[in-house]
Design a protein around this motif. Structure first.
Motif, PDB file in Angstrom:
ATOM      1  N   LEU A 173       0.852  -1.184   0.000  1.00  0.00           N
ATOM      2  CA  LEU A 173       0.000   0.000   0.000  1.00  0.00           C
ATOM      3  C   LEU A 173       0.889   1.235   0.000  1.00  0.00           C
ATOM      4  N   THR A 174       0.436   2.291  -0.669  1.00  0.00           N
ATOM      5  CA  THR A 174       1.158   3.562  -0.617  1.00  0.00           C
ATOM      6  C   THR A 174       0.237   4.614  -0.021  1.00  0.00           C
ATOM      7  N   LEU A 175       0.694   5.847   0.070  1.00  0.00           N
ATOM      8  CA  LEU A 175      -0.098   6.923   0.642  1.00  0.00           C
ATOM      9  C   LEU A 175      -0.306   8.030  -0.377  1.00  0.00           C
ATOM     10  N   SER A 176      -1.455   8.698  -0.291  1.00  0.00           N
ATOM     11  CA  SER A 176      -1.704   9.858  -1.135  1.00  0.00           C
ATOM     12  C   SER A 176      -0.826  11.010  -0.671  1.00  0.00           C
ATOM     13  N   TYR A 177      -0.737  12.048  -1.483  1.00  0.00           N
ATOM     14  CA  TYR A 177       0.081  13.214  -1.116  1.00  0.00           C
ATOM     15  C   TYR A 177      -0.403  13.819   0.197  1.00  0.00           C
ATOM     16  N   ASP A 178      -1.731  13.959   0.361  1.00  0.00           N
ATOM     17  CA  ASP A 178      -2.269  14.561   1.577  1.00  0.00           C
ATOM     18  C   ASP A 178      -1.851  13.772   2.815  1.00  0.00           C
ATOM     19  N   LYS A 179      -1.905  12.443   2.709  1.00  0.00           N
ATOM     20  CA  LYS A 179      -1.561  11.618   3.861  1.00  0.00           C
ATOM     21  C   LYS A 179      -0.059  11.627   4.132  1.00  0.00           C
ATOM     22  N   LEU A 180       0.749  11.709   3.062  1.00  0.00           N
ATOM     23  CA  LEU A 180       2.188  11.839   3.253  1.00  0.00           C
ATOM     24  C   LEU A 180       2.505  13.144   3.974  1.00  0.00           C
ATOM     25  N   GLN A 181       1.848  14.211   3.555  1.00  0.00           N
ATOM     26  CA  GLN A 181       2.062  15.514   4.183  1.00  0.00           C
ATOM     27  C   GLN A 181       1.637  15.487   5.644  1.00  0.00           C
ATOM     28  N   SER A 182       0.488  14.870   5.919  1.00  0.00           N
ATOM     29  CA  SER A 182       0.005  14.769   7.290  1.00  0.00           C
ATOM     30  C   SER A 182       0.949  13.931   8.143  1.00  0.00           C
ATOM     31  N   LEU A 183       1.466  12.838   7.570  1.00  0.00           N
ATOM     32  CA  LEU A 183       2.401  11.979   8.290  1.00  0.00           C
ATOM     33  C   LEU A 183       3.654  12.749   8.682  1.00  0.00           C
ATOM     34  N   ALA A 184       4.206  13.502   7.732  1.00  0.00           N
ATOM     35  CA  ALA A 184       5.416  14.271   8.006  1.00  0.00           C
ATOM     36  C   ALA A 184       5.161  15.303   9.107  1.00  0.00           C
ATOM     37  N   GLN A 185       4.029  15.981   9.047  1.00  0.00           N
ATOM     38  CA  GLN A 185       3.709  17.002  10.045  1.00  0.00           C
ATOM     39  C   GLN A 185       3.560  16.391  11.425  1.00  0.00           C
ATOM     40  N   LEU A 210      16.288  20.928  -3.846  1.00  0.00           N
ATOM     41  CA  LEU A 210      15.393  20.864  -5.003  1.00  0.00           C
ATOM     42  C   LEU A 210      14.180  19.998  -4.714  1.00  0.00           C
ATOM     43  N   MET A 211      14.363  18.886  -4.011  1.00  0.00           N
ATOM     44  CA  MET A 211      13.237  18.014  -3.694  1.00  0.00           C
ATOM     45  C   MET A 211      12.204  18.762  -2.859  1.00  0.00           C
ATOM     46  N   ASP A 212      12.675  19.542  -1.877  1.00  0.00           N
ATOM     47  CA  ASP A 212      11.748  20.335  -1.066  1.00  0.00           C
ATOM     48  C   ASP A 212      10.981  21.321  -1.934  1.00  0.00           C
ATOM     49  N   ALA A 213      11.682  21.953  -2.877  1.00  0.00           N
ATOM     50  CA  ALA A 213      11.036  22.926  -3.756  1.00  0.00           C
ATOM     51  C   ALA A 213       9.953  22.262  -4.594  1.00  0.00           C
ATOM     52  N   MET A 214      10.210  21.056  -5.101  1.00  0.00           N
ATOM     53  CA  MET A 214       9.227  20.353  -5.915  1.00  0.00           C
ATOM     54  C   MET A 214       8.008  19.972  -5.091  1.00  0.00           C
ATOM     55  N   LEU A 223       4.922  13.718  12.538  1.00  0.00           N
ATOM     56  CA  LEU A 223       6.212  13.214  13.018  1.00  0.00           C
ATOM     57  C   LEU A 223       7.234  14.331  13.173  1.00  0.00           C
ATOM     58  N   GLY A 224       6.829  15.581  12.845  1.00  0.00           N
ATOM     59  CA  GLY A 224       7.740  16.706  12.977  1.00  0.00           C
ATOM     60  C   GLY A 224       8.858  16.691  11.956  1.00  0.00           C
ATOM     61  N   MET A 225       8.556  16.250  10.735  1.00  0.00           N
ATOM     62  CA  MET A 225       9.568  16.123   9.689  1.00  0.00           C
ATOM     63  C   MET A 225       9.148  16.901   8.462  1.00  0.00           C
ATOM     64  N   ARG A 226      10.107  17.170   7.576  1.00  0.00           N
ATOM     65  CA  ARG A 226       9.796  17.702   6.257  1.00  0.00           C
ATOM     66  C   ARG A 226       9.384  16.546   5.358  1.00  0.00           C
ATOM     67  N   MET A 227       8.595  16.820   4.344  1.00  0.00           N
ATOM     68  CA  MET A 227       8.188  15.776   3.407  1.00  0.00           C
ATOM     69  C   MET A 227       9.390  15.086   2.790  1.00  0.00           C
ATOM     70  N   SER A 228      10.402  15.864   2.406  1.00  0.00           N
ATOM     71  CA  SER A 228      11.555  15.278   1.739  1.00  0.00           C
ATOM     72  C   SER A 228      12.311  14.319   2.639  1.00  0.00           C
ATOM     73  N   ASP A 229      12.203  14.509   3.984  1.00  0.00           N
ATOM     74  CA  ASP A 229      12.893  13.605   4.898  1.00  0.00           C
ATOM     75  C   ASP A 229      12.304  12.202   4.864  1.00  0.00           C
TER      76      ASP A 229
END
Length: 215
Positions: free
Chosen positions: A45-57, A196-200, A59-65
């Motif tokens: 299973l993978t995660l949608s962008y929204d869920k990836l963003q929520s997961l990072a937030q 660059l990854m963060d910018a994208m 966990l106190g991380m940036r998406m790129s991390d």
């Protein structure tokens, strides 16, 4: 060897191991059910962008991390790095205009970002504002036809087997050509900047917000 592949499951499993969390503890921190986390870690299973963003937030991380190895794993800069990847195990990010499949995501501080993109947007109105970011990029059309709109040139249509190299700071957009439901391209973006990854990912976030406002 499969544990070394650049998948979201591998990266989450590594993060959990580094922090010493059980699946239940990570579930409590992330708000994602244990059963879902288990499926992600086993690449079912993978995660949608929204869920990836929520997961990072959460966990106190940036998406790129979420898409990169740790500093300890990265080690000192060397000239013999390599990474094997395929679309099936790429990190997928969905936006209203595109589906992005980021390849070789376990390598940190890359100066090139390889990505397979499936293009659905068919008009400038549907796409929205032209995209701009640092660096340069190269695209090669794998299937379908793509209309490339740029800030300083007339639109150009590329068919499978054709390619284009542009300055990414110039406004640009990739659209599926008339009669093409979906086009697929291989793109490589480069920049002297290491974020660059963060910018994208920030661009993806902006496009999703614009699409919701338009709806």
């Amino acid at each position: 060897m499969s544990a070394d592949r650049p998948t979201l499951g591998t990266l989450l499993k590594g993060l959990r191991a580094r922090e010493g969390w059980t699946l239940k503890q990570m579930s409590a921190k992330s708000g994602i059910p244990v059963s879902t986390l288990s499926k992600i870690e086993h690449d079912r299973l993978t995660l949608s962008y929204d869920k990836l963003q929520s997961l990072a937030q959460r966990l106190g991380m940036r998406m790129s991390d979420l898409f990169a190895e740790t500093e300890a794993e990265a080690g000192p800069a060397v000239t013999a790095r390599r990474s094997l990847g395929d679309v099936e195990r790429a990190v997928r990010v969905e936006t209203p205009n595109y589906d992005y499949y980021y390849l070789c995501t376990e390598l940190r501080r890359k100066r090139m970002i390889p990505v397979v993109t499936k293009i659905r947007a068919r008009s400038a109105e549907q796409f929205g504002d032209l995209v701009r970011h640092s660096g340069e990029e190269f695209i090669y059309v794998l299937s379908g036809s793509v209309v490339v709109q740029t800030e300083f040139y007339d639109p150009v249509t590329l068919s499978a087997g054709q390619s284009l190299y542009i300055d990414s700071s110039m406004g640009h957009a990739y659209l599926a050509a008339e009669g093409c439901d979906e086009a697929e391209v291989l793109g490589v973006m480069s920049s002297p900047e290491e974020n660059l990854m963060d910018a994208m990912l920030t661009l993806h976030d902006r496009h999703r917000a614009e699409a919701k406002d338009a709806a």
